[in-house]
Design a protein around this motif. Structure first.
Motif: not given
Length: 64
Positions: A2-4, A8-9, A15-17
C-alpha cells in the motif's frame, strides 16, 4: 504494498502539477484553505474545563 501505491500516486501527482504549471494555483488554493481553517478555529468556542466525575465506588465486604 500500500505504501508503494501511495508513493507512486503522490509522485505522479507532483510531477503532473509541476509539469503542467499548476503549482501556483495549487499553492494559492492551499493558502486559502489554511486561512479558512485558522479563522474557523479562532471563532470556535472551546471549553477546556472538563469536569471529571470520579465517584467513589464502595465495595461491600462480607464483614461490613
Amino acid at each position: 504494498m500500500r505504501r508503494i501505491v501511495w508513493m507512486v500516486l503522490f509522485l505522479g501527482a507532483y510531477i503532473w502539477v509541476v509539469s503542467s504549471e499548476h503549482d501556483q494555483v495549487l499553492l494559492e488554493k492551499g493558502k486559502a484553505l489554511y486561512e479558512a481553517i485558522v479563522k474557523w478555529f479562532e471563532g470556535a468556542d472551546v471549553d477546556y474545563q472538563v469536569k471529571k466525575s470520579k465517584e467513589l465506588v464502595k465495595k461491600h465486604r462480607r464483614w461490613d
